[in-house]
Design an enzyme around this catalytic site. Structure first.
Site, PDB file in Angstrom:
ATOM      1  N   SER A 236      17.856  -0.229  30.938  1.00  0.00           N
ATOM      2  CA  SER A 236      18.909   0.332  30.096  1.00  0.00           C
ATOM      3  C   SER A 236      19.786  -0.768  29.519  1.00  0.00           C
ATOM      4  O   SER A 236      20.311  -0.630  28.403  1.00  0.00           O
ATOM      5  CB  SER A 236      19.738   1.358  30.866  1.00  0.00           C
ATOM      6  OG  SER A 236      20.307   0.802  32.030  1.00  0.00           O
TER       7      SER A 236
ATOM      8  N   GLU B 193       0.842  -1.201   0.000  1.00  0.00           N
ATOM      9  CA  GLU B 193       0.000   0.000   0.000  1.00  0.00           C
ATOM     10  C   GLU B 193       0.880   1.255   0.000  1.00  0.00           C
ATOM     11  O   GLU B 193       1.861   1.351   0.741  1.00  0.00           O
ATOM     12  CB  GLU B 193      -0.865  -0.015   1.272  1.00  0.00           C
ATOM     13  CG  GLU B 193      -1.800   1.181   1.408  1.00  0.00           C
ATOM     14  CD  GLU B 193      -2.666   1.096   2.675  1.00  0.00           C
ATOM     15  OE1 GLU B 193      -2.362   0.260   3.548  1.00  0.00           O
ATOM     16  OE2 GLU B 193      -3.647   1.854   2.760  1.00  0.00           O
TER      17      GLU B 193
ATOM     18  N   LYS C 185      -9.073   2.697  -2.739  1.00  0.00           N
ATOM     19  CA  LYS C 185      -9.438   2.018  -1.484  1.00  0.00           C
ATOM     20  C   LYS C 185     -10.853   2.391  -1.055  1.00  0.00           C
ATOM     21  O   LYS C 185     -11.249   3.557  -1.118  1.00  0.00           O
ATOM     22  CB  LYS C 185      -8.436   2.420  -0.408  1.00  0.00           C
ATOM     23  CG  LYS C 185      -8.490   1.626   0.885  1.00  0.00           C
ATOM     24  CD  LYS C 185      -7.325   2.080   1.808  1.00  0.00           C
ATOM     25  CE  LYS C 185      -7.227   1.247   3.068  1.00  0.00           C
ATOM     26  NZ  LYS C 185      -6.053   1.660   3.902  1.00  0.00           N
TER      27      LYS C 185
ATOM     28  N   SER D 255       0.227  -2.751   6.915  1.00  0.00           N
ATOM     29  CA  SER D 255      -0.422  -3.248   8.133  1.00  0.00           C
ATOM     30  C   SER D 255       0.610  -3.277   9.248  1.00  0.00           C
ATOM     31  O   SER D 255       1.530  -4.083   9.224  1.00  0.00           O
ATOM     32  CB  SER D 255      -0.983  -4.647   7.862  1.00  0.00           C
ATOM     33  OG  SER D 255      -1.512  -5.209   9.042  1.00  0.00           O
TER      34      SER D 255
ATOM     35  N   CYS E 155      -5.518  -3.218   1.836  1.00  0.00           N
ATOM     36  CA  CYS E 155      -5.425  -3.296   3.298  1.00  0.00           C
ATOM     37  C   CYS E 155      -6.784  -3.363   4.005  1.00  0.00           C
ATOM     38  O   CYS E 155      -7.414  -4.416   4.011  1.00  0.00           O
ATOM     39  CB  CYS E 155      -4.590  -2.126   3.818  1.00  0.00           C
ATOM     40  SG  CYS E 155      -3.736  -2.493   5.377  1.00  0.00           S
TER      41      CYS E 155
ATOM     42  N   GLY F 118      22.866   0.449  35.267  1.00  0.00           N
ATOM     43  CA  GLY F 118      23.067  -0.776  36.014  1.00  0.00           C
ATOM     44  C   GLY F 118      21.767  -1.541  36.215  1.00  0.00           C
ATOM     45  O   GLY F 118      21.760  -2.603  36.814  1.00  0.00           O
ATOM     46  N   GLY F 119      20.667  -1.010  35.683  1.00  0.00           N
ATOM     47  CA  GLY F 119      19.366  -1.677  35.788  1.00  0.00           C
ATOM     48  C   GLY F 119      19.005  -2.388  34.495  1.00  0.00           C
ATOM     49  O   GLY F 119      19.709  -2.288  33.485  1.00  0.00           O
TER      50      GLY F 119
ATOM     51  N   GLU G 151       6.433   2.125  33.542  1.00  0.00           N
ATOM     52  CA  GLU G 151       6.868   3.414  34.081  1.00  0.00           C
ATOM     53  C   GLU G 151       6.181   4.581  33.387  1.00  0.00           C
ATOM     54  O   GLU G 151       5.728   5.540  34.023  1.00  0.00           O
ATOM     55  CB  GLU G 151       8.374   3.603  33.872  1.00  0.00           C
ATOM     56  CG  GLU G 151       9.277   2.703  34.666  1.00  0.00           C
ATOM     57  CD  GLU G 151      10.745   2.873  34.272  1.00  0.00           C
ATOM     58  OE1 GLU G 151      11.594   2.281  34.948  1.00  0.00           O
ATOM     59  OE2 GLU G 151      11.042   3.586  33.287  1.00  0.00           O
TER      60      GLU G 151
ATOM     61  N   THR H  22      15.299   4.900  27.809  1.00  0.00           N
ATOM     62  CA  THR H  22      15.279   3.543  28.355  1.00  0.00           C
ATOM     63  C   THR H  22      14.025   3.230  29.170  1.00  0.00           C
ATOM     64  O   THR H  22      13.963   2.179  29.798  1.00  0.00           O
ATOM     65  CB  THR H  22      16.510   3.339  29.263  1.00  0.00           C
ATOM     66  OG1 THR H  22      16.443   4.298  30.323  1.00  0.00           O
ATOM     67  CG2 THR H  22      17.796   3.549  28.485  1.00  0.00           C
TER      68      THR H  22
ATOM     69  N   LYS I 219       0.054 -10.383  15.149  1.00  0.00           N
ATOM     70  CA  LYS I 219      -0.792  -9.773  14.126  1.00  0.00           C
ATOM     71  C   LYS I 219      -1.011 -10.718  12.954  1.00  0.00           C
ATOM     72  O   LYS I 219      -2.080 -10.685  12.330  1.00  0.00           O
ATOM     73  CB  LYS I 219      -0.132  -8.459  13.655  1.00  0.00           C
ATOM     74  CG  LYS I 219      -0.939  -7.610  12.690  1.00  0.00           C
ATOM     75  CD  LYS I 219      -2.073  -6.881  13.389  1.00  0.00           C
ATOM     76  CE  LYS I 219      -2.759  -5.881  12.486  1.00  0.00           C
ATOM     77  NZ  LYS I 219      -2.055  -4.592  12.368  1.00  0.00           N
TER      78      LYS I 219
END
Lengths: 549, 549
Positions: free
Chosen positions: B294, B43, B113, B175, B149, B290-291, B399, B394, B181
């Site tokens: 990330s 498309e 379309k 799409s 589509c 350090g987590g 969060e 990150t 999907k």
């Protein structure tokens, strides 16, 4: 007995269905006390406009329906008053943008909006299905039709109402402001309603909602299309008119129209006030630079929130001129605003030293300019976090268009007061504000030298904006044509702009799309702002590759 | 002779009409060399998808039309090959989402379309008017219909093509991916195409475009709805199949499906690579803490861009544990990425001293935590400005949903790699990546201790995420139900969540809307991400006032 119709120009808050229902209730009580037979409210008056994806939440639709049903029952308290409420209505799992007419505790009829705008700032086809079955009801011996906003921008709804016998058309609106919008609305009413020789009652929402400002400015036209009553702009208002037994309409107030500068200024004030207050902030914070953008922003903030609720902060660097310090102080003093002065030099030195090992062997460039701007952003945000006041950013549309601004620096903040003002408009409004009212001790609110000196970011020695940008009158004219009017390249060239300047502007606009995507919202005052009505992809190779290679 | 049909699964770039035309040209040359009679492209293959407001620019439409006409003429070079090109088409001042079939230098037919999606991430009714007049053309003795589509997500287009005699349906698609999907698409093809007992040729776009990733994964079903050929996912591919004179279809490759984790990981890699490369950045920068967030982001960045094009920066504060320093170094080392270490203490001390006079008498609060985060943002952005590498943020979806992130701090950056991954998915992908391939010297790419330790922002002593947030498994489940599945409050409560936790999550989601509005885009991998498909007002009094008062 003439029929009294009241247009309640309400400031509804999106999502505050309980509070909005209260406003409608109070308006109904006032209208009934004044002897009115009809009370018209704005489009979606029960839920605010635009509710956006709240309309996809089942609990939102259910709660709206509950409150609608309460209001319908309460109309028994105001005998003979037909109350017209705007609300979303679920029908077979789909949603209609509806208006319910209720009287004496019962539903008289329900109308569903026919024309659903899906352009510019509007996405109504995301949420609603069209209806448009005409609703004509009787009040005080008159047959009144109902239409909703976009319906009257086309011919069908008014024609159908007329065919059903309507002798007047009640129009619920949530029509956002841009400069001179009143004239456009009036032309449309004349084209689609007045040609049926019936009066129109155009009741518009008022208030700020994120980037949109609804200006109210409701009005009533007689059967010939003449304005016979007009509500205030940019404030809540009840507009009452009489319909005589023979059908003629009149008797309401006719508020004076505003100058272009006054329209825009009041839109900025209302938009800023409503964003800050509806979101529960304790006030505003403005970083002053000694330049015109921040001075005007501070004046608007004070007019919107009151001087006692605004904090100004001047954050000089070694490149800040003495003139800037003096002028910023004069501006804050004239506006009676608390001013903090915080040097950015200690933080700049510390960050520069930390970065030195990473930057070894690399020349100074705009990185160091951005660093200064970002330290200011950090300081303002810290003050915001600590005090609960919202940082109001100071960038104008010309800068935002070409990316002459620093992401997370001067762009840091919750609301961008003048983001839809070109630089030329910044000067126009500054002069207007100075003429309108002086400050403390009769001083100019925006010191004359701020208006007269050449604009500078003061991020390196002897810098002025025109080192980097075309002259603002040229830039502004290109931007108005390209952004606001959607002119083609051929049209802009034909207006006398040179190819190189246009190519540069296109390149700058395209390459700063990513900055605008992370920008704060701000008041829209033109037909096309950098907000909901500017949806360009970030990843986009078109402009520079195709037009000017 | 059987008819060979090639599905060219192209990675078109939005706006790069010249480059996209080249890709189509090369695909046509390959298909012709392979003896194909039909080449199907995705498309809007000429302009990329979605072009958004470029479709409102006259010069964009004109340039597309010029290139389309060039391609039509060029088909004379590939005798007998029917080339199916997706492009915008102006008709009487309105625009149709079209497909042109060209062969031997002439236009065979044009399709427009019919079904225009205007929900979730789609805004097609903003740009296009529907058409849907069936196009059926002959190729190699077979009658082939064309659809685009969304057309096949409803029944009308396929039925009309079948009624016009179509013996197979060519479907141009853009799409976008979300998890699993492919299964949804196949179900839809079976529902609307296969029931007409004709084969379907589903050619999908591939590549990243801002927040969307198109996964390719093109396929061909036979008349019974069985998949007889399937292209690669997340890469360009030509998929060739044969249609026998009697109509049976087969002979193509059948790529294996991917595990859920592999689908999502490859989507993140492709989306990140295309955003960085299509926008011309020299590489990426990741702030390591350090987590786990990330660490995973760095692994994806390296897989997308190559270790030599990625810079990692560790920016410790006094609250950073030694463990974090050790683990961040191990992670960078295993991935062979350059690591800078820059303490934020000097800048923190300088800024704190500058702010001290303004903060006198006020207790420490989250302001001081945000300050640390924002200093890191300033350092990363300075490095980005100096080197031309893009800062990759990150933050994860959990969060971002509840606002456990700092605006202009850890949110500062150009692309948010894992913004659509809940915390649970961060762990799933981290484990998957570790199992998939080890790093330098056989070390785990994400050190095991990073996976095992409790998540902490390390912005105050002994802080862990669960001091502020519900347990991540609870939070994630609420978020999936509320955000991705759009469940009502009643449904979420019925799933066993308690009212207080849900109220807290709602309140946090609502009150952090303003942060998300200024967030960087990032890859969408679920049915609802915080992007184009999440359009809640900033000013919104609904959730907290109505549900849980």
């Amino acid at each position: 007995m003439p029929l009294q119709i009241v247009l309640a120009q309400l400031n509804a808050t999106v999502g505050d269905v309980t509070g909005n229902a209260d406003s409608i209730r109070q308006a109904a009580a006032r209208a009934h006390a004044a002897g009115a037979g009809v009370l018209l409210t704005p489009e979606l008056s029960l839920v605010g406009y635009p509710p956006e994806d709240l309309l996809l939440r089942p609990s939102f639709l259910r709660r709206s329906q509950e409150l609608l049903e309460e209001l319908v029952q309460e109309t028994a308290q105001w005998p003979g008053l037909a109350l017209v409420i705007g609300h979303p209505r679920q029908v077979d799992g789909r949603v209609v943008n509806a208006a319910t007419v209720a009287r004496d505790g019962k539903v008289v009829g329900v109308y569903g909006k026919l024309e659903l705008p899906n352009y510019a700032v509007f996405d109504e086809q995301r949420y609603f299905v069209p209806d448009g079955a005409p609703l004509v009801f009787e009040a005080g011996g008159h047959k009144l039709g109902v239409a909703i906003c976009e319906d009257i921008w086309f011919g069908r709804a008014a024609a159908m109402a007329k065919a059903e016998g309507a002798e007047g058309l009640l129009v619920l609106n949530a029509s956002p402001f841009h400069l001179n919008k009143h004239d456009e609305r009036l032309a449309v009413i004349r084209q689609h309603v007045s040609r049926h020789k019936i009066p129109a009652f155009f009741c518009n929402l008022v208030g700020g909602q994120d980037e949109l400002v609804f200006d109210g400015d409701s009005f009533v036209t007689d059967a010939s299309g003449e304005v016979v009553a007009r509500a205030k702009a940019f404030a809540e208002d009840d507009l009452m008119v009489s319909v005589q037994p023979a059908g003629s309409v009149g008797g309401g107030e006719v508020a004076a129209g505003l100058s272009p500068e006054a329209q825009v200024y009041q839109a900025l004030v209302l938009g800023t006030r409503d964003y800050v207050q509806k979101n529960g902030f304790a006030g505003g914070i403005v970083g002053l630079s000694g330049g015109i953008d921040s001075a005007l922003t501070l004046a608007i903030a004070v007019d919107a929130l009151g001087a006692e609720n605004v904090t100004a902060v001047m954050m000089p660097s070694p490149y800040t001129s003495e003139m800037s310090l003096v002028d910023a102080r004069a501006c804050a003093k004239a506006l009676a605003v608390e001013l903090h002065e915080v040097s950015i030099s200690p933080a700049y030195d510390a960050l520069s030293q930390s970065l030195a090992p990473l930057f070894k062997g690399r020349a100074a460039d705009t990185t160091e300019e951005n660093l200064q701007s970002r330290i200011r952003g950090v300081l303002l945000m810290a003050l915001s976090n600590k005090t609960g006041r919202l940082v109001l950013t100071t960038g104008n549309k010309s800068e935002m268009a070409v990316g002459y601004c620093t992401l997370y620096g001067d762009m840091a903040g919750g609301y961008a007061v003048i983001k839809d003002l070109t630089k030329g408009w910044v000067y126009r409004l500054s002069n207007m504000r100075n003429q309108h009212k002086t400050g403390v001790d009769g001083q100019l609110v925006i010191p004359q030298r701020i208006i007269d000196r050449p604009p500078s970011a003061e991020l390196r020695p002897d810098q002025v904006d025109q080192d980097s940008l075309p002259a603002y009158d040229v830039l502004d004219d290109i931007l108005v044509r390209f952004v606001e009017q959607g002119q083609s390249t051929a049209e802009i060239l034909a207006a006398g702009h040179d190819r190189e300047t246009l190519a540069k502007v296109y390149r700058l606009v395209r390459s700063s799309e990513y900055k605008r995507r992370q920008a704060a919202p701000g008041v829209r005052i033109t037909p096309r702002a950098f907000g909901r009505d500017w949806r360009f992809p970030l990843t986009n190779r078109f402009l520079e590759k195709e037009i000017f290679q």
